[in-house]
Scaffold this active site. Sequence first.
Site, PDB file in Angstrom:
ATOM      1  N   ARG A 164      23.481  -2.239  27.786  1.00 14.55           N
ATOM      2  CA  ARG A 164      22.251  -1.830  28.501  1.00 14.55           C
ATOM      3  C   ARG A 164      21.350  -3.021  28.858  1.00 14.55           C
ATOM      4  O   ARG A 164      20.121  -2.897  28.907  1.00 14.55           O
ATOM      5  CB  ARG A 164      21.429  -0.831  27.672  1.00 14.55           C
ATOM      6  CG  ARG A 164      22.116   0.502  27.403  1.00 14.55           C
ATOM      7  CD  ARG A 164      22.318   1.304  28.680  1.00 14.55           C
ATOM      8  NE  ARG A 164      22.674   2.686  28.427  1.00 14.55           N
ATOM      9  CZ  ARG A 164      23.919   3.151  28.293  1.00 14.55           C
ATOM     10  NH1 ARG A 164      24.953   2.319  28.395  1.00 14.55           N
ATOM     11  NH2 ARG A 164      24.151   4.432  28.081  1.00 14.55           N
ATOM     12  N   SER A 236      19.110   9.141  28.502  1.00 13.71           N
ATOM     13  CA  SER A 236      18.713   8.665  27.167  1.00 13.71           C
ATOM     14  C   SER A 236      17.387   7.938  27.289  1.00 13.71           C
ATOM     15  O   SER A 236      17.270   6.997  28.084  1.00 13.71           O
ATOM     16  CB  SER A 236      19.736   7.668  26.619  1.00 13.71           C
ATOM     17  OG  SER A 236      20.990   8.267  26.497  1.00 13.71           O
ATOM     18  N   GLU A 330      14.605   2.799  27.074  1.00 11.89           N
ATOM     19  CA  GLU A 330      15.572   2.431  28.118  1.00 11.89           C
ATOM     20  C   GLU A 330      14.958   2.437  29.527  1.00 11.89           C
ATOM     21  O   GLU A 330      15.066   1.443  30.239  1.00 11.89           O
ATOM     22  CB  GLU A 330      16.784   3.368  28.044  1.00 11.89           C
ATOM     23  CG  GLU A 330      17.917   2.924  28.952  1.00 11.89           C
ATOM     24  CD  GLU A 330      19.101   3.865  28.931  1.00 11.89           C
ATOM     25  OE1 GLU A 330      19.852   3.860  27.946  1.00 11.89           O
ATOM     26  OE2 GLU A 330      19.295   4.594  29.912  1.00 11.89           O
TER      27      GLU A 330
HETATM   28  P1  FAD Z   1      16.111   3.242  39.246  1.00 11.82           P
HETATM   29  O1  FAD Z   1      15.767   4.219  38.200  1.00 11.82           O
HETATM   30  O2  FAD Z   1      15.536   3.460  40.597  1.00 11.82           O
HETATM   31  O3  FAD Z   1      15.734   1.772  38.753  1.00 11.82           O
HETATM   32  C1  FAD Z   1      16.009   1.341  37.458  1.00 11.82           C
HETATM   33  C2  FAD Z   1      15.647  -0.140  37.337  1.00 11.82           C
HETATM   34  O4  FAD Z   1      16.527  -0.918  38.165  1.00 11.82           O
HETATM   35  C3  FAD Z   1      14.229  -0.457  37.850  1.00 11.82           C
HETATM   36  O5  FAD Z   1      13.712  -1.521  37.057  1.00 11.82           O
HETATM   37  C4  FAD Z   1      14.453  -0.928  39.294  1.00 11.82           C
HETATM   38  O6  FAD Z   1      13.454  -1.832  39.735  1.00 11.82           O
HETATM   39  C5  FAD Z   1      15.796  -1.638  39.160  1.00 11.82           C
HETATM   40  N1  FAD Z   1      16.603  -1.543  40.401  1.00 11.82           N
HETATM   41  C6  FAD Z   1      17.083  -0.412  40.958  1.00 11.82           C
HETATM   42  N2  FAD Z   1      17.787  -0.730  42.071  1.00 11.82           N
HETATM   43  C7  FAD Z   1      17.721  -2.072  42.205  1.00 11.82           C
HETATM   44  C8  FAD Z   1      18.217  -2.989  43.168  1.00 11.82           C
HETATM   45  N3  FAD Z   1      18.931  -2.613  44.246  1.00 11.82           N
HETATM   46  N4  FAD Z   1      17.940  -4.311  43.002  1.00 11.82           N
HETATM   47  C9  FAD Z   1      17.210  -4.751  41.915  1.00 11.82           C
HETATM   48  N5  FAD Z   1      16.709  -3.920  40.991  1.00 11.82           N
HETATM   49  C10 FAD Z   1      16.966  -2.599  41.134  1.00 11.82           C
HETATM   50  N6  FAD Z   1      22.691   5.332  32.303  1.00 11.82           N
HETATM   51  C11 FAD Z   1      23.804   4.868  31.721  1.00 11.82           C
HETATM   52  O7  FAD Z   1      23.991   3.653  31.598  1.00 11.82           O
HETATM   53  N7  FAD Z   1      24.743   5.724  31.229  1.00 11.82           N
HETATM   54  C12 FAD Z   1      24.626   7.059  31.319  1.00 11.82           C
HETATM   55  O8  FAD Z   1      25.496   7.799  30.878  1.00 11.82           O
HETATM   56  C13 FAD Z   1      23.466   7.586  31.949  1.00 11.82           C
HETATM   57  N8  FAD Z   1      23.278   8.921  32.052  1.00 11.82           N
HETATM   58  C14 FAD Z   1      22.146   9.404  32.636  1.00 11.82           C
HETATM   59  C15 FAD Z   1      21.986  10.789  32.737  1.00 11.82           C
HETATM   60  C16 FAD Z   1      20.857  11.325  33.335  1.00 11.82           C
HETATM   61  C17 FAD Z   1      20.711  12.821  33.424  1.00 11.82           C
HETATM   62  C18 FAD Z   1      19.856  10.459  33.854  1.00 11.82           C
HETATM   63  C19 FAD Z   1      18.648  11.024  34.521  1.00 11.82           C
HETATM   64  C20 FAD Z   1      20.002   9.084  33.743  1.00 11.82           C
HETATM   65  C21 FAD Z   1      21.151   8.539  33.138  1.00 11.82           C
HETATM   66  N9  FAD Z   1      21.350   7.157  32.998  1.00 11.82           N
HETATM   67  C22 FAD Z   1      22.498   6.662  32.436  1.00 11.82           C
HETATM   68  C23 FAD Z   1      20.312   6.215  33.449  1.00 11.82           C
HETATM   69  C24 FAD Z   1      20.397   5.877  34.978  1.00 11.82           C
HETATM   70  O9  FAD Z   1      21.126   6.837  35.666  1.00 11.82           O
HETATM   71  C25 FAD Z   1      21.030   4.508  35.222  1.00 11.82           C
HETATM   72  O10 FAD Z   1      20.283   3.500  34.571  1.00 11.82           O
HETATM   73  C26 FAD Z   1      21.090   4.162  36.714  1.00 11.82           C
HETATM   74  O11 FAD Z   1      21.834   2.990  36.911  1.00 11.82           O
HETATM   75  C27 FAD Z   1      19.722   4.003  37.354  1.00 11.82           C
HETATM   76  O12 FAD Z   1      19.927   3.939  38.736  1.00 11.82           O
HETATM   77  P2  FAD Z   1      18.778   4.194  39.778  1.00 11.82           P
HETATM   78  O13 FAD Z   1      19.320   3.841  41.132  1.00 11.82           O
HETATM   79  O14 FAD Z   1      18.238   5.562  39.637  1.00 11.82           O
HETATM   80  O15 FAD Z   1      17.714   3.109  39.335  1.00 11.82           O
HETATM   81  N1  EPU Z   2      23.593  13.238  18.096  1.00 11.62           N
HETATM   82  C1  EPU Z   2      22.938  14.079  17.223  1.00 11.62           C
HETATM   83  N2  EPU Z   2      21.880  14.793  17.707  1.00 11.62           N
HETATM   84  C2  EPU Z   2      21.462  14.685  19.004  1.00 11.62           C
HETATM   85  C3  EPU Z   2      22.115  13.793  19.869  1.00 11.62           C
HETATM   86  C4  EPU Z   2      23.202  13.075  19.384  1.00 11.62           C
HETATM   87  O1  EPU Z   2      23.292  14.206  16.053  1.00 11.62           O
HETATM   88  O2  EPU Z   2      20.497  15.365  19.349  1.00 11.62           O
HETATM   89  C5  EPU Z   2      24.776  12.510  17.580  1.00 11.62           C
HETATM   90  C6  EPU Z   2      26.062  13.088  18.197  1.00 11.62           C
HETATM   91  O3  EPU Z   2      26.544  14.164  17.449  1.00 11.62           O
HETATM   92  C7  EPU Z   2      26.991  11.897  18.155  1.00 11.62           C
HETATM   93  C8  EPU Z   2      26.054  10.708  18.369  1.00 11.62           C
HETATM   94  O4  EPU Z   2      24.736  11.162  18.041  1.00 11.62           O
HETATM   95  O5  EPU Z   2      27.566  11.779  16.886  1.00 11.62           O
HETATM   96  C9  EPU Z   2      26.089  10.168  19.778  1.00 11.62           C
HETATM   97  O6  EPU Z   2      25.722  11.175  20.722  1.00 11.62           O
HETATM   98  P1  EPU Z   2      26.334  11.229  22.198  1.00 11.62           P
HETATM   99  O7  EPU Z   2      27.801  11.079  22.159  1.00 11.62           O
HETATM  100  O8  EPU Z   2      25.772  12.423  22.879  1.00 11.62           O
HETATM  101  O9  EPU Z   2      25.825   9.916  22.901  1.00 11.62           O
HETATM  102  P2  EPU Z   2      24.449   9.128  22.851  1.00 11.62           P
HETATM  103  O10 EPU Z   2      24.573   7.982  21.904  1.00 11.62           O
HETATM  104  O11 EPU Z   2      23.311  10.059  22.649  1.00 11.62           O
HETATM  105  C10 EPU Z   2      25.159   7.436  24.715  1.00 11.62           C
HETATM  106  C11 EPU Z   2      24.499   6.834  25.909  1.00 11.62           C
HETATM  107  C12 EPU Z   2      24.573   7.794  27.085  1.00 11.62           C
HETATM  108  C13 EPU Z   2      26.031   8.029  27.407  1.00 11.62           C
HETATM  109  C14 EPU Z   2      26.723   8.622  26.184  1.00 11.62           C
HETATM  110  C15 EPU Z   2      28.212   8.758  26.372  1.00 11.62           C
HETATM  111  C16 EPU Z   2      22.826   5.281  25.150  1.00 11.62           C
HETATM  112  C17 EPU Z   2      21.386   5.018  24.932  1.00 11.62           C
HETATM  113  N3  EPU Z   2      23.134   6.488  25.609  1.00 11.62           N
HETATM  114  O12 EPU Z   2      24.381   8.578  24.361  1.00 11.62           O
HETATM  115  O13 EPU Z   2      23.929   7.204  28.201  1.00 11.62           O
HETATM  116  O14 EPU Z   2      26.182   8.897  28.508  1.00 11.62           O
HETATM  117  O15 EPU Z   2      26.511   7.769  25.032  1.00 11.62           O
HETATM  118  O16 EPU Z   2      28.820   7.509  26.315  1.00 11.62           O
HETATM  119  O17 EPU Z   2      23.645   4.394  24.910  1.00 11.62           O
HETATM  120  C18 EPU Z   2      21.826   7.011  29.314  1.00 11.62           C
HETATM  121  O18 EPU Z   2      21.872   5.800  29.079  1.00 11.62           O
HETATM  122  O19 EPU Z   2      20.883   7.528  29.965  1.00 11.62           O
HETATM  123  C19 EPU Z   2      22.890   7.881  28.827  1.00 11.62           C
HETATM  124  C20 EPU Z   2      22.872   9.196  28.976  1.00 11.62           C
END
Ligand code: FAD
Ligand code: EPU
Length: 335
Positions: A164, A236, A330
């Site tokens: 991250r 997250s 995050e």
């Molecule tokens: P924004 O939210 O618009 O921007 C995020 C940051 O990046 C800001 O600081 C912005 O200034 C900068 N930025 C954006 N675009 C550019 C650019 N072109 N050039 C320079 N800087 C830029 N993240 C994960 O890693 N794994 C996950 O599994 C995951 N699951 C998610 C699930 C949900 C439901 C949600 C809502 C979010 C999740 N995220 C996850 C977080 C998010 O989707 C990612 O961080 C994504 O890459 C953000 O993209 P964005 O275009 O929306 O960026």
């Molecule tokens: N858990 C709990 N309670 C909860 C949530 C999670 O006990 O309410 C436990 C789960 O049972 C599991 C562990 O925590 O044992 C991990 O949970 P999960 O697999 O759901 O993943 P996470 O650690 O919560 C991370 C990333 C996600 C990504 C998933 C899958 C981060 C900060 N988050 O979540 O990324 O999609 O793993 O790889 O690393 C994001 O960054 O926005 C994001 C959604």
Amino acid sequence: MKLQTQYSLRFLNTLAIDSIAECFVDANNISDVEESLQYAKQHNLTVKVLGGGSNVVMADQVSGLVLKYSADKCVVLAETDTSVRIKVDAGFNWHDFVLYTLEKGWYGLENLSYIPGLVGASPVQNIGAYGVEVKDFIVSVNGVYLNSSQSFSLNAKQCEFEYRESCFKQALNGQTLITSVEFELSKLANVKIGYAPLNNMAEEKGVPTPRQLSEWVIEVRKSKLPDPTELPNAGSFFKNPVISLAQFEKFKIKYPNVPNYPQEQLVKLPAGWLIDQLGLKGKAFGPVSVHKNQALVLINNGGTGADVVVAAAEIKRLVKEKYKIELEQEPRLFS
Ligand code: FAD
Ligand code: EPU
């Protein structure tokens, strides 16, 4: 270039925060970007780059010029029998891009299916899910420096990717617009099913093709994470904390059931578990609540960015008090 003033960002962030940008430009091409940067310089406006708004917490008023880059082409730079190198514009929707690569028979990104946002943000926090991080497929990141309008191209090593993290969140924080990302993908399937829910599915259904794996990932994600269009959220809200092996040994004595992910000499703990164990699932902090099924996700029920910040600070405080572990937020603050 079409510059708009007092522009609502309400529908441009997944926390659905009612925020107003002093100036806003949706740039479709590089000349729009150049004009925007020149305008900002002339009018002494700070430029803030917005992608899909899925990882930001907006202030009520965002000063300066909010710049979104919407170009969304993908071109092939080089190709062999086994791999392909492509250059993808930053405005390509991330999940649509993953589906596009799978249609083409270019593999590697399937575990990163259904992550919201745009391609341009994918290197910023080195998006990751289900055992895969985007850094493993990035060859270079291209863009412009916001202050000088000079272009840059950084290779993967120069991007300093970590869990991250990247230089775009550290040394170059707020200083760049990423305009395209170059990826190297494989034409040979090599599915990664080590992550428990995917492994369980493989045991039941057999080893998936990359396209099937993408569908499984989408299914698992839909079952765990709330849809921001129904329950506004930013995924997250905290990073999973990484502690030393020595700290973990002590921690495990007190909390023997804690799930953990060992890394070299370090251990990653799930912040969702820490928050969940505090009994905070479903708990409301003003208009912001902890999601009832996933404690790492905060839901905004009509609050402001300040409400989100206050709720997050309280959760951090409770976690610190109980476990002596500092959580790191995050999503980035956008003000
Ligand atoms: P924004 O939210 O618009 O921007 C995020 C940051 O990046 C800001 O600081 C912005 O200034 C900068 N930025 C954006 N675009 C550019 C650019 N072109 N050039 C320079 N800087 C830029 N993240 C994960 O890693 N794994 C996950 O599994 C995951 N699951 C998610 C699930 C949900 C439901 C949600 C809502 C979010 C999740 N995220 C996850 C977080 C998010 O989707 C990612 O961080 C994504 O890459 C953000 O993209 P964005 O275009 O929306 O960026
Ligand atoms: N858990 C709990 N309670 C909860 C949530 C999670 O006990 O309410 C436990 C789960 O049972 C599991 C562990 O925590 O044992 C991990 O949970 P999960 O697999 O759901 O993943 P996470 O650690 O919560 C991370 C990333 C996600 C990504 C998933 C899958 C981060 C900060 N988050 O979540 O990324 O999609 O793993 O790889 O690393 C994001 O960054 O926005 C994001 C959604």
